[in-house]
Design a protein around this motif. Structure first.
Motif, PDB file in Angstrom:
ATOM      1  N   PHE A 164       5.134 -48.177 -21.691  1.00 37.08           N
ATOM      2  CA  PHE A 164       5.243 -47.215 -22.787  1.00 37.08           C
ATOM      3  C   PHE A 164       4.015 -46.318 -22.838  1.00 37.08           C
ATOM      4  CE2 PHE A 164       8.815 -49.680 -24.195  1.00 37.08           C
ATOM      5  CZ  PHE A 164       9.578 -48.801 -24.946  1.00 37.08           C
ATOM      6  N   ILE A 165       2.851 -46.895 -22.636  1.00 38.14           N
ATOM      7  CA  ILE A 165       1.623 -46.082 -22.638  1.00 38.14           C
ATOM      8  C   ILE A 165       1.649 -45.082 -21.492  1.00 38.14           C
ATOM      9  CG2 ILE A 165      -0.879 -46.189 -22.272  1.00 38.14           C
ATOM     10  CD1 ILE A 165      -0.784 -48.926 -23.775  1.00 38.14           C
ATOM     11  N   ASP A 166       2.115 -45.494 -20.319  1.00 40.64           N
ATOM     12  CA  ASP A 166       2.217 -44.570 -19.181  1.00 40.64           C
ATOM     13  C   ASP A 166       3.138 -43.396 -19.523  1.00 40.64           C
ATOM     14  OD1 ASP A 166       0.554 -46.225 -17.741  1.00 40.64           O
ATOM     15  OD2 ASP A 166       2.169 -47.150 -16.564  1.00 40.64           O
ATOM     16  N   MET A 167       4.237 -43.678 -20.211  1.00 37.14           N
ATOM     17  CA  MET A 167       5.161 -42.622 -20.616  1.00 37.14           C
ATOM     18  C   MET A 167       4.482 -41.642 -21.565  1.00 37.14           C
ATOM     19  SD  MET A 167       7.047 -41.865 -23.600  1.00 37.14           S
ATOM     20  CE  MET A 167       7.374 -43.435 -24.386  1.00 37.14           C
ATOM     21  N   LEU A 168       3.705 -42.173 -22.519  1.00 38.65           N
ATOM     22  CA  LEU A 168       2.993 -41.315 -23.470  1.00 38.65           C
ATOM     23  C   LEU A 168       1.923 -40.483 -22.781  1.00 38.65           C
ATOM     24  CD1 LEU A 168       2.689 -43.966 -26.323  1.00 38.65           C
ATOM     25  CD2 LEU A 168       4.124 -41.920 -26.382  1.00 38.65           C
TER      26      LEU A 168
END
Length: 399
Positions: A273-277
Protein backbone atom coordinates in the motif's frame (compact mmCIF):
# COMPACT_ATOMS: atom_id res chain seq x y z
CA UNK A 1 -33.44 -27.70 26.83
CA UNK A 2 -36.61 -25.77 26.08
CA UNK A 3 -36.87 -23.95 22.75
CA UNK A 4 -38.61 -20.98 24.34
CA UNK A 5 -35.77 -20.49 26.82
CA UNK A 6 -33.27 -20.08 23.98
CA UNK A 7 -35.57 -17.62 22.22
CA UNK A 8 -36.20 -15.65 25.41
CA UNK A 9 -32.48 -15.34 26.14
CA UNK A 10 -31.80 -14.22 22.57
CA UNK A 11 -34.52 -11.58 22.91
CA UNK A 12 -33.03 -10.34 26.17
CA UNK A 13 -29.62 -10.03 24.53
CA UNK A 14 -31.10 -8.03 21.64
CA UNK A 15 -32.46 -5.56 24.18
CA UNK A 16 -28.97 -4.83 25.53
CA UNK A 17 -27.27 -2.21 23.31
CA UNK A 18 -23.69 -3.29 22.68
CA UNK A 19 -22.09 -1.49 19.77
CA UNK A 20 -18.33 -1.89 19.56
CA UNK A 21 -16.63 -0.25 22.56
CA UNK A 22 -20.09 0.40 24.05
CA UNK A 23 -20.87 -3.11 25.27
CA UNK A 24 -21.57 -2.17 28.92
CA UNK A 25 -25.31 -3.02 29.09
CA UNK A 26 -24.75 -6.48 27.59
CA UNK A 27 -21.81 -7.17 29.92
CA UNK A 28 -23.88 -6.15 32.96
CA UNK A 29 -26.67 -8.44 31.81
CA UNK A 30 -24.27 -11.36 31.41
CA UNK A 31 -22.73 -10.85 34.86
CA UNK A 32 -26.21 -11.12 36.36
CA UNK A 33 -27.02 -14.13 34.16
CA UNK A 34 -23.94 -16.08 35.29
CA UNK A 35 -24.67 -15.19 38.93
CA UNK A 36 -28.34 -16.16 38.66
CA UNK A 37 -27.37 -19.53 37.17
CA UNK A 38 -24.73 -20.29 39.81
CA UNK A 39 -21.64 -20.61 37.66
CA UNK A 40 -18.66 -21.72 39.75
CA UNK A 41 -16.41 -18.86 38.65
CA UNK A 42 -17.27 -15.50 37.12
CA UNK A 43 -14.33 -13.53 35.77
CA UNK A 44 -15.05 -9.87 35.06
CA UNK A 45 -12.08 -8.61 33.07
CA UNK A 46 -11.13 -5.04 32.20
CA UNK A 47 -9.99 -5.34 28.59
CA UNK A 48 -9.28 -1.63 28.30
CA UNK A 49 -9.79 1.19 30.80
CA UNK A 50 -13.51 1.25 31.57
CA UNK A 51 -14.29 -1.57 29.14
CA UNK A 52 -15.21 -4.96 30.57
CA UNK A 53 -16.08 -8.47 29.51
CA UNK A 54 -17.16 -11.51 31.49
CA UNK A 55 -16.33 -15.21 31.43
CA UNK A 56 -18.40 -17.80 33.27
CA UNK A 57 -16.85 -21.16 34.18
CA UNK A 58 -18.35 -24.46 35.32
CA UNK A 59 -15.44 -26.24 37.01
CA UNK A 60 -14.45 -29.85 36.47
CA UNK A 61 -12.29 -31.96 38.75
CA UNK A 62 -9.34 -31.84 36.34
CA UNK A 63 -9.50 -35.45 35.19
CA UNK A 64 -11.08 -34.65 31.81
CA UNK A 65 -10.66 -32.32 28.88
CA UNK A 66 -12.02 -28.79 28.83
CA UNK A 67 -14.31 -27.03 26.38
CA UNK A 68 -14.84 -23.35 25.62
CA UNK A 69 -17.92 -21.81 24.06
CA UNK A 70 -16.79 -18.41 22.78
CA UNK A 71 -18.92 -15.57 21.44
CA UNK A 72 -18.68 -11.80 21.20
CA UNK A 73 -21.14 -9.29 22.62
CA UNK A 74 -20.15 -6.35 20.40
CA UNK A 75 -22.40 -5.96 17.38
CA UNK A 76 -22.16 -4.42 13.91
CA UNK A 77 -23.32 -0.82 13.37
CA UNK A 78 -27.07 -0.45 12.91
CA UNK A 79 -28.19 0.16 9.33
CA UNK A 80 -30.41 3.12 8.44
CA UNK A 81 -33.30 1.11 7.00
CA UNK A 82 -34.77 -0.47 10.14
CA UNK A 83 -38.54 -0.01 10.22
CA UNK A 84 -38.84 -0.37 14.01
CA UNK A 85 -36.66 -0.08 17.09
CA UNK A 86 -33.81 -2.52 16.34
CA UNK A 87 -33.36 -3.17 20.07
CA UNK A 88 -36.89 -4.48 20.35
CA UNK A 89 -36.96 -8.14 19.22
CA UNK A 90 -39.59 -9.28 16.78
CA UNK A 91 -40.62 -12.85 15.91
CA UNK A 92 -42.08 -13.60 12.50
CA UNK A 93 -42.56 -17.31 11.90
CA UNK A 94 -39.13 -18.93 11.94
CA UNK A 95 -37.34 -15.57 12.01
CA UNK A 96 -36.15 -13.68 15.06
CA UNK A 97 -35.32 -10.08 14.21
CA UNK A 98 -33.23 -7.62 16.21
CA UNK A 99 -30.01 -5.67 16.54
CA UNK A 100 -26.98 -7.94 16.67
CA UNK A 101 -28.96 -11.16 16.49
CA UNK A 102 -27.12 -12.15 13.31
CA UNK A 103 -23.62 -11.34 14.53
CA UNK A 104 -23.75 -12.93 16.94
CA UNK A 105 -26.27 -12.81 19.77
CA UNK A 106 -28.13 -15.82 18.39
CA UNK A 107 -24.92 -17.82 18.72
CA UNK A 108 -24.39 -16.43 22.21
CA UNK A 109 -27.88 -17.48 23.28
CA UNK A 110 -27.33 -20.92 21.75
CA UNK A 111 -24.11 -21.65 23.62
CA UNK A 112 -25.27 -20.14 26.91
CA UNK A 113 -28.35 -22.32 26.96
CA UNK A 114 -26.21 -25.29 25.89
CA UNK A 115 -24.02 -24.70 28.94
CA UNK A 116 -27.09 -24.39 31.18
CA UNK A 117 -28.46 -27.66 29.78
CA UNK A 118 -25.17 -29.37 30.70
CA UNK A 119 -25.37 -27.90 34.19
CA UNK A 120 -28.96 -29.07 34.65
CA UNK A 121 -27.97 -32.71 34.06
CA UNK A 122 -26.30 -32.66 37.49
CA UNK A 123 -23.44 -34.73 36.09
CA UNK A 124 -20.10 -34.18 37.79
CA UNK A 125 -17.76 -32.54 35.33
CA UNK A 126 -14.28 -33.89 34.73
CA UNK A 127 -13.14 -30.91 32.66
CA UNK A 128 -13.97 -27.19 32.80
CA UNK A 129 -16.71 -25.71 30.65
CA UNK A 130 -15.85 -22.10 29.85
CA UNK A 131 -18.42 -19.63 28.51
CA UNK A 132 -16.50 -16.66 27.11
CA UNK A 133 -18.75 -13.69 26.41
CA UNK A 134 -16.08 -11.38 25.09
CA UNK A 135 -15.93 -7.89 23.59
CA UNK A 136 -13.97 -6.43 20.72
CA UNK A 137 -14.13 -9.31 18.25
CA UNK A 138 -15.05 -6.72 15.64
CA UNK A 139 -11.79 -4.93 16.47
CA UNK A 140 -9.57 -7.88 15.72
CA UNK A 141 -10.41 -9.90 18.79
CA UNK A 142 -9.04 -7.72 21.59
CA UNK A 143 -11.30 -9.40 24.16
CA UNK A 144 -10.34 -12.97 23.36
CA UNK A 145 -6.66 -12.03 23.24
CA UNK A 146 -7.01 -10.43 26.68
CA UNK A 147 -8.74 -13.53 28.04
CA UNK A 148 -5.95 -15.77 26.73
CA UNK A 149 -3.31 -13.50 28.19
CA UNK A 150 -5.08 -13.77 31.54
CA UNK A 151 -4.56 -17.54 31.37
CA UNK A 152 -8.05 -18.79 30.51
CA UNK A 153 -7.52 -21.58 27.97
CA UNK A 154 -9.13 -24.92 27.16
CA UNK A 155 -8.44 -28.03 25.12
CA UNK A 156 -11.28 -27.42 22.68
CA UNK A 157 -13.48 -24.50 21.58
CA UNK A 158 -16.55 -23.96 19.45
CA UNK A 159 -17.38 -20.46 18.22
CA UNK A 160 -20.99 -20.11 16.92
CA UNK A 161 -20.45 -17.34 14.37
CA UNK A 162 -23.32 -16.96 11.86
CA UNK A 163 -22.00 -19.30 9.17
CA UNK A 164 -24.99 -21.72 9.32
CA UNK A 165 -25.30 -25.05 11.09
CA UNK A 166 -25.08 -26.66 7.66
CA UNK A 167 -21.35 -26.01 7.92
CA UNK A 168 -18.40 -26.57 10.24
CA UNK A 169 -15.66 -24.13 9.29
CA UNK A 170 -12.03 -24.97 9.98
CA UNK A 171 -10.29 -22.34 7.84
CA UNK A 172 -10.67 -18.56 7.56
CA UNK A 173 -8.76 -15.56 6.25
CA UNK A 174 -6.84 -13.11 8.38
CA UNK A 175 -8.14 -9.56 8.84
CA UNK A 176 -6.06 -6.42 8.59
CA UNK A 177 -7.25 -2.81 8.85
CA UNK A 178 -5.27 0.24 7.80
CA UNK A 179 -5.96 3.93 7.24
CA UNK A 180 -4.72 6.41 4.67
CA UNK A 181 -4.85 10.15 5.33
CA UNK A 182 -4.57 12.64 2.47
CA UNK A 183 -3.48 16.15 3.40
CA UNK A 184 -4.47 19.19 1.35
CA UNK A 185 -4.50 22.95 1.76
CA UNK A 186 -7.74 24.65 2.74
CA UNK A 187 -9.00 28.00 1.48
CA UNK A 188 -12.40 29.60 1.07
CA UNK A 189 -14.24 28.69 -2.13
CA UNK A 190 -13.55 32.22 -3.40
CA UNK A 191 -9.86 31.25 -3.46
CA UNK A 192 -10.27 27.61 -4.44
CA UNK A 193 -7.62 27.94 -7.16
CA UNK A 194 -5.01 28.32 -4.39
CA UNK A 195 -6.24 25.29 -2.46
CA UNK A 196 -5.38 21.57 -2.59
CA UNK A 197 -8.57 19.53 -2.23
CA UNK A 198 -7.86 16.51 -0.04
CA UNK A 199 -11.06 14.74 -1.10
CA UNK A 200 -10.22 15.10 -4.79
CA UNK A 201 -6.74 13.76 -4.11
CA UNK A 202 -8.27 10.84 -2.23
CA UNK A 203 -10.10 9.89 -5.42
CA UNK A 204 -6.73 8.97 -6.90
CA UNK A 205 -6.06 6.74 -3.92
CA UNK A 206 -9.41 4.99 -4.22
CA UNK A 207 -8.88 4.38 -7.93
CA UNK A 208 -5.44 2.89 -7.29
CA UNK A 209 -6.75 0.72 -4.44
CA UNK A 210 -9.31 -0.75 -6.84
CA UNK A 211 -6.54 -1.57 -9.33
CA UNK A 212 -4.13 -3.19 -6.86
CA UNK A 213 -3.29 -6.84 -7.48
CA UNK A 214 -2.55 -9.50 -4.90
CA UNK A 215 -2.10 -13.14 -5.84
CA UNK A 216 -4.04 -15.97 -4.23
CA UNK A 217 -1.78 -18.14 -2.07
CA UNK A 218 -4.19 -20.76 -0.75
CA UNK A 219 -6.25 -22.94 -3.11
CA UNK A 220 -8.94 -23.33 -0.44
CA UNK A 221 -9.40 -19.53 -0.41
CA UNK A 222 -9.30 -18.59 -4.11
CA UNK A 223 -10.98 -15.22 -3.58
CA UNK A 224 -8.42 -13.99 -1.08
CA UNK A 225 -6.86 -11.54 -0.71
CA UNK A 226 -9.82 -9.22 -1.00
CA UNK A 227 -10.07 -5.66 0.21
CA UNK A 228 -12.36 -2.66 0.36
CA UNK A 229 -12.00 1.01 1.25
CA UNK A 230 -15.11 0.70 3.36
CA UNK A 231 -15.11 3.99 5.28
CA UNK A 232 -14.21 7.54 4.26
CA UNK A 233 -14.49 10.98 5.83
CA UNK A 234 -13.18 14.38 4.80
CA UNK A 235 -13.45 17.96 5.93
CA UNK A 236 -11.47 20.84 7.37
CA UNK A 237 -8.66 19.97 9.79
CA UNK A 238 -7.97 16.65 11.48
CA UNK A 239 -11.33 16.69 13.19
CA UNK A 240 -13.06 16.68 9.78
CA UNK A 241 -15.10 19.79 10.62
CA UNK A 242 -18.12 19.62 8.31
CA UNK A 243 -19.62 22.97 9.35
CA UNK A 244 -17.90 24.87 6.55
CA UNK A 245 -18.63 23.20 3.22
CA UNK A 246 -17.65 26.49 1.57
CA UNK A 247 -14.04 25.69 2.50
CA UNK A 248 -11.92 23.38 0.39
CA UNK A 249 -11.27 20.26 2.55
CA UNK A 250 -7.69 19.79 3.71
CA UNK A 251 -7.95 16.38 5.40
CA UNK A 252 -9.48 13.13 4.20
CA UNK A 253 -9.23 9.62 5.63
CA UNK A 254 -10.18 6.26 4.21
CA UNK A 255 -10.08 3.01 6.18
CA UNK A 256 -9.28 -0.18 4.28
CA UNK A 257 -10.34 -3.64 5.36
CA UNK A 258 -8.02 -6.31 3.93
CA UNK A 259 -8.71 -10.07 4.10
CA UNK A 260 -5.73 -12.31 3.44
CA UNK A 261 -4.89 -16.03 3.26
CA UNK A 262 -1.90 -17.80 4.80
CA UNK A 263 1.35 -16.79 3.14
CA UNK A 264 0.98 -13.03 3.59
CA UNK A 265 2.37 -10.91 6.40
CA UNK A 266 1.11 -7.58 7.71
CA UNK A 267 4.47 -6.05 6.78
CA UNK A 268 4.16 -7.13 3.14
CA UNK A 269 0.58 -5.87 2.86
CA UNK A 270 1.44 -2.50 4.40
CA UNK A 271 4.48 -2.06 2.16
CA UNK A 272 2.48 -2.71 -0.98
CA UNK A 273 0.00 0.00 0.00
CA UNK A 274 2.83 2.40 0.80
CA UNK A 275 4.45 1.64 -2.57
CA UNK A 276 1.15 2.49 -4.28
CA UNK A 277 0.96 5.80 -2.40
CA UNK A 278 4.55 6.62 -3.29
CA UNK A 279 3.73 6.08 -6.97
CA UNK A 280 0.96 8.68 -6.73
CA UNK A 281 3.27 11.09 -4.92
CA UNK A 282 5.90 10.69 -7.64
CA UNK A 283 3.30 11.64 -10.27
CA UNK A 284 1.63 14.48 -8.35
CA UNK A 285 3.80 16.98 -6.42
CA UNK A 286 0.72 18.25 -4.53
CA UNK A 287 -0.14 14.80 -3.18
CA UNK A 288 0.69 14.37 0.51
CA UNK A 289 -0.34 11.38 2.57
CA UNK A 290 0.05 9.57 5.88
CA UNK A 291 -0.13 5.81 6.15
CA UNK A 292 -1.70 4.86 9.47
CA UNK A 293 -1.35 1.48 11.13
CA UNK A 294 -2.76 0.68 13.55
CA UNK A 295 -5.86 2.73 12.83
CA UNK A 296 -6.59 5.61 15.22
CA UNK A 297 -8.62 4.16 18.14
CA UNK A 298 -11.24 6.92 17.79
CA UNK A 299 -12.61 5.07 14.78
CA UNK A 300 -13.23 1.89 16.82
CA UNK A 301 -11.61 -0.18 14.05
CA UNK A 302 -9.00 -2.93 14.35
CA UNK A 303 -6.68 -2.80 17.31
CA UNK A 304 -5.41 -6.38 17.13
CA UNK A 305 -3.81 -8.51 14.45
CA UNK A 306 -6.24 -11.27 13.47
CA UNK A 307 -4.22 -13.88 11.56
CA UNK A 308 -5.60 -16.54 9.22
CA UNK A 309 -7.01 -19.61 10.97
CA UNK A 310 -6.55 -23.19 9.88
CA UNK A 311 -7.49 -26.35 11.81
CA UNK A 312 -7.59 -29.85 10.35
CA UNK A 313 -11.08 -30.97 9.24
CA UNK A 314 -10.17 -34.22 11.03
CA UNK A 315 -9.51 -32.50 14.36
CA UNK A 316 -11.15 -34.19 17.35
CA UNK A 317 -13.42 -31.25 18.16
CA UNK A 318 -14.69 -31.28 14.56
CA UNK A 319 -15.40 -35.01 14.72
CA UNK A 320 -17.28 -34.61 18.00
CA UNK A 321 -19.41 -31.74 16.71
CA UNK A 322 -20.04 -33.48 13.39
CA UNK A 323 -21.44 -36.58 15.09
CA UNK A 324 -23.57 -34.57 17.49
CA UNK A 325 -24.97 -32.48 14.66
CA UNK A 326 -26.06 -35.75 13.08
CA UNK A 327 -27.62 -36.87 16.37
CA UNK A 328 -29.72 -33.68 16.41
CA UNK A 329 -30.63 -33.44 12.72
CA UNK A 330 -30.27 -36.97 11.37
CA UNK A 331 -27.56 -36.02 8.90
CA UNK A 332 -24.00 -34.71 8.77
CA UNK A 333 -23.22 -31.04 8.05
CA UNK A 334 -23.12 -30.33 4.32
CA UNK A 335 -19.63 -28.81 4.34
CA UNK A 336 -16.62 -29.16 6.65
CA UNK A 337 -13.38 -27.21 6.13
CA UNK A 338 -13.10 -23.99 4.15
CA UNK A 339 -16.59 -22.84 3.18
CA UNK A 340 -16.83 -20.09 0.59
CA UNK A 341 -17.77 -17.27 1.08
CA UNK A 342 -18.01 -17.73 4.88
CA UNK A 343 -14.28 -18.39 5.13
CA UNK A 344 -13.60 -14.85 3.95
CA UNK A 345 -14.73 -13.70 7.40
CA UNK A 346 -12.40 -13.20 10.34
CA UNK A 347 -13.21 -14.30 13.87
CA UNK A 348 -11.77 -15.21 17.26
CA UNK A 349 -10.81 -18.75 16.26
CA UNK A 350 -7.70 -17.06 14.83
CA UNK A 351 -6.50 -16.32 18.36
CA UNK A 352 -7.78 -19.54 19.91
CA UNK A 353 -5.98 -21.71 17.34
CA UNK A 354 -2.81 -19.65 17.70
CA UNK A 355 -2.96 -20.36 21.45
CA UNK A 356 -3.03 -24.10 20.77
CA UNK A 357 -6.77 -24.60 21.28
CA UNK A 358 -8.40 -27.01 18.85
CA UNK A 359 -11.39 -25.08 17.55
CA UNK A 360 -13.98 -24.68 14.83
CA UNK A 361 -16.92 -22.53 13.76
CA UNK A 362 -20.56 -23.60 13.78
CA UNK A 363 -23.44 -21.22 14.29
CA UNK A 364 -26.97 -20.16 13.37
CA UNK A 365 -27.74 -18.02 10.33
CA UNK A 366 -30.81 -16.41 8.76
CA UNK A 367 -32.44 -16.63 5.37
CA UNK A 368 -30.64 -14.90 2.47
CA UNK A 369 -32.88 -11.82 2.40
CA UNK A 370 -32.06 -9.32 5.16
CA UNK A 371 -29.65 -11.91 6.57
CA UNK A 372 -27.89 -9.41 8.83
CA UNK A 373 -31.09 -8.46 10.65
CA UNK A 374 -32.50 -11.83 11.71
CA UNK A 375 -31.72 -15.45 12.49
CA UNK A 376 -33.52 -18.67 11.70
CA UNK A 377 -34.93 -19.90 15.00
CA UNK A 378 -34.61 -23.54 13.94
CA UNK A 379 -30.88 -23.07 13.26
CA UNK A 380 -30.41 -21.42 16.66
CA UNK A 381 -32.06 -24.37 18.39
CA UNK A 382 -30.09 -26.94 16.37
CA UNK A 383 -26.86 -25.12 17.25
CA UNK A 384 -27.71 -25.05 20.94
CA UNK A 385 -28.55 -28.77 21.03
CA UNK A 386 -25.44 -29.85 19.11
CA UNK A 387 -23.20 -27.66 21.28
CA UNK A 388 -24.81 -29.03 24.44
CA UNK A 389 -24.16 -32.61 23.35
CA UNK A 390 -20.62 -31.82 22.26
CA UNK A 391 -19.77 -29.90 25.41
CA UNK A 392 -21.25 -32.63 27.59
CA UNK A 393 -19.28 -35.32 25.76
CA UNK A 394 -16.01 -33.44 26.29
CA UNK A 395 -16.32 -32.26 29.88
CA UNK A 396 -17.81 -35.47 31.30
CA UNK A 397 -15.41 -37.82 29.52
CA UNK A 398 -11.95 -39.02 30.47
CA UNK A 399 -8.80 -37.44 29.13
Amino acid sequence: MKKQEVIDLACDLIRQPSLTNKEGPAVDYMIDWYEDNDFDEIHVQEVQPGRRQVIGIMKGDGSGKSMMFNGHLDIDPITADWEWDPYEPKIDGNRLWGAGIHNMKSGDAAFLMAALAIKRTGKKLKGDLVCATVVGELQGGVGTVHMLEEGIKTDYAIVPEPYSVDNILTKCVGVHDLAINVIGESHHISRMEEAVDAIKKMRKVLDRIDKMEFEARDPDLPGAPRWVAGSIIGGRNRDYDLAGPYNIPDFCTTIVDFRYPPGYTIEEINQRFIDMLEEIAAEDPEFKYEFEYPVNPKFRVGGMVMPPMGVSPDAEVVKILKENHKTVTGEYPKKIGAVIPRSYCGNDTAHLAQAGIECCLYGPRGYPDDVEKHVRIDEMITCSKAMALSGYQVVTGEK
